[in-house]
Write a protein that holds these residues in place. Structure first.
Motif, PDB file in Angstrom:
ATOM      1  N   UNK A   1       0.829  -1.205   0.000  1.00 25.08           N
ATOM      2  CA  UNK A   1       0.000   0.000   0.000  1.00 25.08           C
ATOM      3  C   UNK A   1       0.862   1.254   0.000  1.00 25.08           C
ATOM      4  N   UNK A   2       1.929   1.241   0.774  1.00 27.74           N
ATOM      5  CA  UNK A   2       2.837   2.395   0.828  1.00 27.74           C
ATOM      6  C   UNK A   2       3.533   2.582  -0.517  1.00 27.74           C
ATOM      7  N   UNK A   3       3.953   1.488  -1.131  1.00 25.08           N
ATOM      8  CA  UNK A   3       4.611   1.577  -2.437  1.00 25.08           C
ATOM      9  C   UNK A   3       3.664   2.168  -3.476  1.00 25.08           C
ATOM     10  N   UNK A   4       2.418   1.785  -3.426  1.00 29.60           N
ATOM     11  CA  UNK A   4       1.432   2.305  -4.364  1.00 29.60           C
ATOM     12  C   UNK A   4       1.209   3.803  -4.172  1.00 29.60           C
ATOM     13  N   UNK A   5       1.118   4.252  -2.906  1.00 27.28           N
ATOM     14  CA  UNK A   5       0.755   5.637  -2.614  1.00 27.28           C
ATOM     15  C   UNK A   5       1.926   6.621  -2.587  1.00 27.28           C
ATOM     16  N   UNK A   6       3.134   6.124  -2.263  1.00 25.53           N
ATOM     17  CA  UNK A   6       4.243   7.054  -2.062  1.00 25.53           C
ATOM     18  C   UNK A   6       5.413   6.858  -3.029  1.00 25.53           C
ATOM     19  N   UNK A   7       5.428   5.744  -3.744  1.00 27.64           N
ATOM     20  CA  UNK A   7       6.554   5.487  -4.650  1.00 27.64           C
ATOM     21  C   UNK A   7       6.098   5.387  -6.102  1.00 27.64           C
ATOM     22  N   UNK A   8       5.116   4.542  -6.373  1.00 28.79           N
ATOM     23  CA  UNK A   8       4.700   4.278  -7.752  1.00 28.79           C
ATOM     24  C   UNK A   8       3.373   4.938  -8.115  1.00 28.79           C
ATOM     25  N   UNK A   9       2.956   5.912  -7.336  1.00 25.23           N
ATOM     26  CA  UNK A   9       1.636   6.530  -7.504  1.00 25.23           C
ATOM     27  C   UNK A   9       1.388   7.076  -8.904  1.00 25.23           C
ATOM     28  N   UNK A  10       2.437   7.543  -9.592  1.00 22.00           N
ATOM     29  CA  UNK A  10       2.279   8.134 -10.920  1.00 22.00           C
ATOM     30  C   UNK A  10       2.897   7.280 -12.021  1.00 22.00           C
ATOM     31  N   UNK A  11       3.210   6.032 -11.712  1.00 25.14           N
ATOM     32  CA  UNK A  11       3.936   5.183 -12.670  1.00 25.14           C
ATOM     33  C   UNK A  11       3.050   4.237 -13.466  1.00 25.14           C
ATOM     34  N   UNK A  12       1.747   4.246 -13.197  1.00 21.18           N
ATOM     35  CA  UNK A  12       0.871   3.320 -13.897  1.00 21.18           C
ATOM     36  C   UNK A  12       0.832   3.572 -15.403  1.00 21.18           C
ATOM     37  N   UNK A  13       0.938   4.842 -15.795  1.00 20.46           N
ATOM     38  CA  UNK A  13       0.873   5.169 -17.224  1.00 20.46           C
ATOM     39  C   UNK A  13       2.075   5.999 -17.681  1.00 20.46           C
ATOM     40  N   UNK A  14       3.075   6.085 -16.845  1.00 21.28           N
ATOM     41  CA  UNK A  14       4.288   6.824 -17.216  1.00 21.28           C
ATOM     42  C   UNK A  14       5.500   6.039 -16.742  1.00 21.28           C
ATOM     43  N   UNK A  15       6.673   6.504 -17.098  1.00 23.37           N
ATOM     44  CA  UNK A  15       7.886   5.896 -16.579  1.00 23.37           C
ATOM     45  C   UNK A  15       8.219   4.571 -17.222  1.00 23.37           C
ATOM     46  N   UNK A  16       8.808   3.697 -16.437  1.00 24.66           N
ATOM     47  CA  UNK A  16       9.359   2.448 -16.944  1.00 24.66           C
ATOM     48  C   UNK A  16       8.321   1.349 -17.095  1.00 24.66           C
ATOM     49  N   UNK A  17       7.137   1.525 -16.519  1.00 24.36           N
ATOM     50  CA  UNK A  17       6.138   0.474 -16.550  1.00 24.36           C
ATOM     51  C   UNK A  17       6.419  -0.575 -15.485  1.00 24.36           C
ATOM     52  N   UNK A  18       5.732  -1.720 -15.568  1.00 25.26           N
ATOM     53  CA  UNK A  18       5.970  -2.759 -14.565  1.00 25.26           C
ATOM     54  C   UNK A  18       7.379  -3.315 -14.722  1.00 25.26           C
TER      55      UNK A  18
ATOM     56  N   UNK B   1      10.946  -8.565   4.269  1.00 30.18           N
ATOM     57  CA  UNK B   1       9.760  -8.778   3.465  1.00 30.18           C
ATOM     58  C   UNK B   1       9.089  -7.449   3.107  1.00 30.18           C
ATOM     59  N   UNK B   2       9.210  -6.455   4.002  1.00 25.63           N
ATOM     60  CA  UNK B   2       8.546  -5.160   3.802  1.00 25.63           C
ATOM     61  C   UNK B   2       9.482  -4.087   3.269  1.00 25.63           C
ATOM     62  N   UNK B   3      10.736  -4.435   2.979  1.00 29.24           N
ATOM     63  CA  UNK B   3      11.713  -3.440   2.518  1.00 29.24           C
ATOM     64  C   UNK B   3      11.342  -2.959   1.120  1.00 29.24           C
ATOM     65  N   UNK B   4      11.037  -1.676   0.995  1.00 26.40           N
ATOM     66  CA  UNK B   4      10.546  -1.125  -0.273  1.00 26.40           C
ATOM     67  C   UNK B   4      11.599  -1.101  -1.372  1.00 26.40           C
ATOM     68  N   UNK B   5      12.860  -1.216  -1.038  1.00 26.15           N
ATOM     69  CA  UNK B   5      13.896  -1.269  -2.067  1.00 26.15           C
ATOM     70  C   UNK B   5      13.908  -2.629  -2.781  1.00 26.15           C
ATOM     71  N   UNK B   6      13.108  -3.566  -2.281  1.00 22.91           N
ATOM     72  CA  UNK B   6      13.047  -4.906  -2.861  1.00 22.91           C
ATOM     73  C   UNK B   6      11.656  -5.232  -3.402  1.00 22.91           C
ATOM     74  N   UNK B   7      10.765  -4.242  -3.440  1.00 23.17           N
ATOM     75  CA  UNK B   7       9.371  -4.464  -3.842  1.00 23.17           C
ATOM     76  C   UNK B   7       9.057  -3.638  -5.089  1.00 23.17           C
ATOM     77  N   UNK B   8       8.527  -4.294  -6.124  1.00 24.74           N
ATOM     78  CA  UNK B   8       8.288  -3.596  -7.386  1.00 24.74           C
ATOM     79  C   UNK B   8       7.061  -4.210  -8.064  1.00 24.74           C
ATOM     80  N   UNK B   9       6.179  -3.381  -8.674  1.00 27.52           N
ATOM     81  CA  UNK B   9       5.002  -3.927  -9.362  1.00 27.52           C
ATOM     82  C   UNK B   9       5.394  -4.733 -10.597  1.00 27.52           C
ATOM     83  N   UNK B  10       4.691  -5.845 -10.797  1.00 26.07           N
ATOM     84  CA  UNK B  10       5.006  -6.745 -11.904  1.00 26.07           C
ATOM     85  C   UNK B  10       3.732  -7.399 -12.427  1.00 26.07           C
ATOM     86  N   UNK B  11       3.740  -7.755 -13.703  1.00 18.65           N
ATOM     87  CA  UNK B  11       2.646  -8.565 -14.240  1.00 18.65           C
ATOM     88  C   UNK B  11       2.576  -9.845 -13.414  1.00 18.65           C
ATOM     89  N   UNK B  12       1.378 -10.160 -12.902  1.00 14.23           N
ATOM     90  CA  UNK B  12       1.245 -11.289 -11.993  1.00 14.23           C
ATOM     91  C   UNK B  12       1.716 -12.612 -12.560  1.00 14.23           C
TER      92      UNK B  12
END
Length: 321
Positions: A31-48, A121-132
């Protein structure tokens, strides 16, 4: 009008890092990654991570993949191919197996009883959105070079070798996954094979830090309270790197595993053969066949390696020596 000096800005930035509030669970981390890190990356940037796909946010941390944005084609799992999942760049299976808690009762036990595992497990430097689907296919495989073969996911160039248990991410993120892996192994004192080190060092050199990766580091640091020094350039990885172990401040005491009797092989204990200096993981072909007089138990792979043992050839994961 008063202007802030460079020193003042630096002080403010350091103070903001000191006041950071890292997530304490993997659920919170998503939830934190979605709101504070990748909030604007859904349609911009590097993608998943693995395919560069765009997505639409759904709920607190989920997302729906736009397959057309990246030319993605489903390999086998349609439901997972349509959704965003959160990938551990260094899989929980890998860092968990180097913790005593995993030997005592697997991931659930680690989540319940080991604060260091929860931090990893919760370290945000190791968590990234990906195609499931790709997240599922990658599983707990080490990174490697996957030769030949037809594209598995349409225009997505990430490849998974199920037979050799290896995953090769697309070129655009090879440097990113290398530096994230270095960070995790350095911060939490993990043990990495020589072969895996050499591959990731090559990717680190070949694919330097991008503008987005620096931004990712900056955003994540504001939550975590520190940067990834392998992205900022403060630290580099070389063969035989001595981990800083900075993430082990809250490490709980490690219990010494009892040596199994001649009739039983307990839990997930790692079994070594004192004669051959080879160790076996549970589920490997020779795990239960080591003669009782030669049997020695280890609480983790790191402990076995530290004692001079090497993993059995018929139990070897890709990327291990």
């Amino acid at each position: 009008m008063k202007y802030l000096t460079v020193a003042s800005l630096a002080t403010l930035f350091i103070t903001s890092l000191a006041l950071a509030d890292p997530p304490s669970t993997f659920t919170a981390a998503k939830a934190v990654a979605r709101n504070k890190v990748f909030f604007d990356q859904a349609f911009t940037g590097l993608g998943d991570l693995y395919c560069g796909c765009e997505w639409k946010w759904v709920g607190k941390s989920g997302g729906r993949i736009d397959a057309a944005s990246c030319g993605y084609e489903t390999r086998a799992q349609q439901t997972r191919a349509e959704r965003i999942e959160w990938e551990h760049i260094v899989p929980a299976w890998i860092f968990g197996h180097q913790r005593q808690c995993w030997q005592d009762g697997g991931r659930k036990h680690c989540v319940a009883d080991d604060p260091v595992f929860r931090a990893m497990e919760a370290d945000l430097f190791n968590v990234y959105p990906s195609v499931g689907e790709v997240n599922g296919d990658r599983s707990n495989y080490q990174y490697g070079m996957v030769a030949g073969g037809a594209p598995q996911y349409g225009a997505c160039t990430t490849k998974v070798d199920f037979k050799e248990r290896a995953a090769e991410p697309r070129d655009e993120v090879k440097g990113l996954v290398a530096r994230s892996t270095f960070y995790m192994y350095d911060r939490y004192g993990l043990s990495m094979s020589r072969q895996q080190q050499q591959l990731l060092m090559a990717w680190d050199r070949q694919y330097p830090v991008s503008a987005w990766e620096r931004e990712w580091d900056s955003r994540t640091a504001k939550v975590m309270g520190h940067h990834n020094p392998f992205i900022t350039g403060e630290r580099t990885w070389t063969l035989g790197h001595k981990p800083s172990r900075e993430g082990l401040a809250s490490q709980i005491p490690t219990r010494v595993a009892a040596v199994p009797s001649a009739k039983t092989v307990a839990g997930d204990v790692i079994i070594g053969n004192r004669n051959s200096k080879v160790y076996h993981l549970q589920g490997c072909p020779s795990y239960a066949s080591v003669a009782p007089k030669n049997r020695v138990a280890f609480s983790s792979e790191a402990a076995a390696i530290g004692a001079g043992y090497r993993i059995a050839a018929n139990c070897r994961q890709p990327g291990q020596d």
